[in-house]
Design a protein around this motif. Structure first.
Motif, PDB file in Angstrom:
ATOM      1  N   LEU A 219       0.844  -1.182   0.000  1.00 25.52           N
ATOM      2  CA  LEU A 219       0.000   0.000   0.000  1.00 25.52           C
ATOM      3  C   LEU A 219       0.885   1.240   0.000  1.00 25.52           C
ATOM      4  N   GLY A 220       0.670   2.107  -0.958  1.00 21.16           N
ATOM      5  CA  GLY A 220       1.452   3.329  -1.040  1.00 21.16           C
ATOM      6  C   GLY A 220       0.598   4.454  -1.586  1.00 21.16           C
ATOM      7  N   TRP A 221       1.073   5.685  -1.402  1.00 23.55           N
ATOM      8  CA  TRP A 221       0.322   6.825  -1.913  1.00 23.55           C
ATOM      9  C   TRP A 221       1.005   7.382  -3.152  1.00 23.55           C
ATOM     10  N   GLN A 222       0.183   8.000  -3.992  1.00 25.99           N
ATOM     11  CA  GLN A 222       0.686   8.696  -5.172  1.00 25.99           C
ATOM     12  C   GLN A 222      -0.030  10.038  -5.286  1.00 25.99           C
ATOM     13  N   GLY A 223       0.630  10.972  -5.933  1.00 23.97           N
ATOM     14  CA  GLY A 223       0.081  12.313  -6.074  1.00 23.97           C
ATOM     15  C   GLY A 223       1.165  13.341  -5.844  1.00 23.97           C
ATOM     16  N   GLY A 224       0.763  14.536  -5.480  1.00 27.96           N
ATOM     17  CA  GLY A 224       1.734  15.607  -5.326  1.00 27.96           C
ATOM     18  C   GLY A 224       1.401  16.538  -4.179  1.00 27.96           C
ATOM     19  N   MET A 225       2.386  17.325  -3.785  1.00 25.73           N
ATOM     20  CA  MET A 225       2.190  18.338  -2.765  1.00 25.73           C
ATOM     21  C   MET A 225       3.171  19.478  -3.020  1.00 25.73           C
ATOM     22  N   ARG A 226       2.849  20.631  -2.479  1.00 26.38           N
ATOM     23  CA  ARG A 226       3.749  21.781  -2.577  1.00 26.38           C
ATOM     24  C   ARG A 226       4.384  22.030  -1.227  1.00 26.38           C
ATOM     25  N   LEU A 227       5.696  22.240  -1.233  1.00 27.33           N
ATOM     26  CA  LEU A 227       6.440  22.600  -0.032  1.00 27.33           C
ATOM     27  C   LEU A 227       6.862  24.051  -0.157  1.00 27.33           C
ATOM     28  N   GLU A 228       6.577  24.841   0.873  1.00 28.76           N
ATOM     29  CA  GLU A 228       6.892  26.265   0.837  1.00 28.76           C
ATOM     30  C   GLU A 228       7.783  26.614   2.017  1.00 28.76           C
ATOM     31  N   LEU A 229       8.846  27.372   1.746  1.00 27.13           N
ATOM     32  CA  LEU A 229       9.784  27.787   2.772  1.00 27.13           C
ATOM     33  C   LEU A 229       9.411  29.165   3.286  1.00 27.13           C
ATOM     34  N   LEU A 230       9.223  29.261   4.605  1.00 32.54           N
ATOM     35  CA  LEU A 230       8.894  30.542   5.224  1.00 32.54           C
ATOM     36  C   LEU A 230      10.166  31.203   5.750  1.00 32.54           C
ATOM     37  N   GLY A 231      10.106  32.504   5.945  1.00 28.46           N
ATOM     38  CA  GLY A 231      11.260  33.208   6.493  1.00 28.46           C
ATOM     39  C   GLY A 231      12.278  33.537   5.415  1.00 28.46           C
ATOM     40  N   GLY A 232      13.250  34.359   5.774  1.00 31.64           N
ATOM     41  CA  GLY A 232      14.216  34.829   4.798  1.00 31.64           C
ATOM     42  C   GLY A 232      15.650  34.453   5.112  1.00 31.64           C
ATOM     43  N   ASP A 233      15.879  33.463   5.989  1.00 27.92           N
ATOM     44  CA  ASP A 233      17.237  33.075   6.343  1.00 27.92           C
ATOM     45  C   ASP A 233      17.900  32.389   5.153  1.00 27.92           C
ATOM     46  N   PRO A 234      18.990  32.946   4.594  1.00 35.36           N
ATOM     47  CA  PRO A 234      19.629  32.318   3.430  1.00 35.36           C
ATOM     48  C   PRO A 234      20.199  30.943   3.734  1.00 35.36           C
ATOM     49  N   ARG A 235      20.564  30.677   4.990  1.00 36.17           N
ATOM     50  CA  ARG A 235      21.057  29.342   5.342  1.00 36.17           C
ATOM     51  C   ARG A 235      19.964  28.297   5.151  1.00 36.17           C
TER      52      ARG A 235
END
Length: 318
Positions: A219-235
């Motif tokens: 049993l596994g999942w398929q599909g997509g998601m969006r990952l968003e980075l918050l904040g402005g730390d360049p590291r």
């Protein structure tokens, strides 16, 4: 030598008739190319598959493989060009082998890399992704909406030292130079709180069943998601960019050495200074466009019970 490594292979199938290629067949072949000592056989592999050989037509197949260790593999796939390799009932002859990743761990984890203009990333499954957790009774159930910590793997420590790991961060923990890995992992594991996930319209995550020989299934999942980075730390931006490169190499979840958990990452970047915004559509043109009926999106059924926490371990075909 550059490590980790990734190769894209073009294979020609010399078998006249054969059953479809199975994950355990591919796993068996790579265990002969890159064997591990018996005591390590059930542990995480030093390699991963980006799915299974994909038919291109006219007996040709496309396959992508990754070597993760900080030492070169005992066998380079380019050495096998012209020599048939048995994958289940198939005899696949490598016609070409191309290196498609040329960044070593030192460069990937370095603070000297230029800051990335990444704002978000779209992650899409290429093969079923197997992530599980335990329910209140202790039984394992599918976990189909993993948070960033689950997506990027885990680090296992004992007695103050790193003893193993899985996924993108696990590859760094196990194989990268330790003087780089330690500070980078501290930064990444602390910065996970700056990542937010969201759905991709029309590519909602859904649960599916992948069938195997001997009446086994996964049993596994398929599909997509969006990952968003918050904040402005360049590291954090640099670490996020490195994670996205690594997760395409390592895959996500369980059984990545059998071809499960292969993903594709498409990044979304901030506009550079001086870039012109896209021309706005005229009101008249907008009205014409709005009359066209969009195709109706498929509304998948709700998956079975899932959970948010838990770890995974084990090997399916070993």
């Amino acid at each position: 030598m550059t490590v980790p490594r990734r190769w894209t292979l073009i294979l020609c199938d010399r078998a006249d008739t054969a059953r479809p290629v199975r994950p355990e067949d591919c796993h068996g072949l790579l265990n002969t190319w890159w064997p591990q000592p018996p005591g390590e056989h059930s542990g995480a592999k030093k390699w991963a598959m980006h799915g299974w050989p994909v038919p291109l037509g006219d007996r040709l197949h496309h396959w992508t493989l990754t070597w993760l260790d900080d030492a070169p593999p005992p066998l380079d796939p380019s050495e096998l060009i012209g020599t048939g390799q048995r994958i289940g009932d198939h005899v696949m002859e490598p016609l070409s082998v191309t290196r498609t990743f040329d960044t070593d761990y030192a460069t990937l984890l370095s603070d000297d890399r230029p800051p990335q203009a990444l704002r978000a990333a779209d992650l899409r499954s290429h093969t079923p992704v197997v992530t599980t957790t335990r329910d209140a009774t202790g039984d394992r159930i599918p976990h189909v909406w993993p948070n960033p910590r689950r997506l990027f793997g885990a680090v296992h420590r004992s007695g103050g030292g790193i003893v193993g790991g899985s996924g993108a961060v696990g590859a760094v923990a196990r194989f990268a130079p330790q003087e780089l890995a330690g500070p980078w992992l501290d930064l990444v594991l602390g910065g996970m709180a700056q990542l937010r996930r969201g759905p991709l319209p029309g590519e909602e995550i859904r649960l599916g069943e992948h069938h195997h020989a001997d009446n086994r299934s996964v049993l596994g999942w398929q599909g997509g998601m969006r990952l968003e980075l918050l904040g402005g730390d360049p590291r954090h931006a640099r670490a996020f960019a490195a994670l996205l490169e690594l997760v395409e190499l390592t895959g996500v979840g369980k059984y990545t050495a059998q071809g499960f958990g292969a993903v594709r990452v498409d990044t979304v970047t901030e506009p550079r200074p001086g870039d012109q915004p896209a021309a706005r559509r005229s009101r008249r043109e907008g009205r014409r466009t709005s009359r066209r009926s969009a195709p109706r999106a498929h509304d998948p059924r709700r998956p079975p019970s899932v959970a948010e926490t838990g770890e995974f371990e084990g090997a399916l075909f070993d």
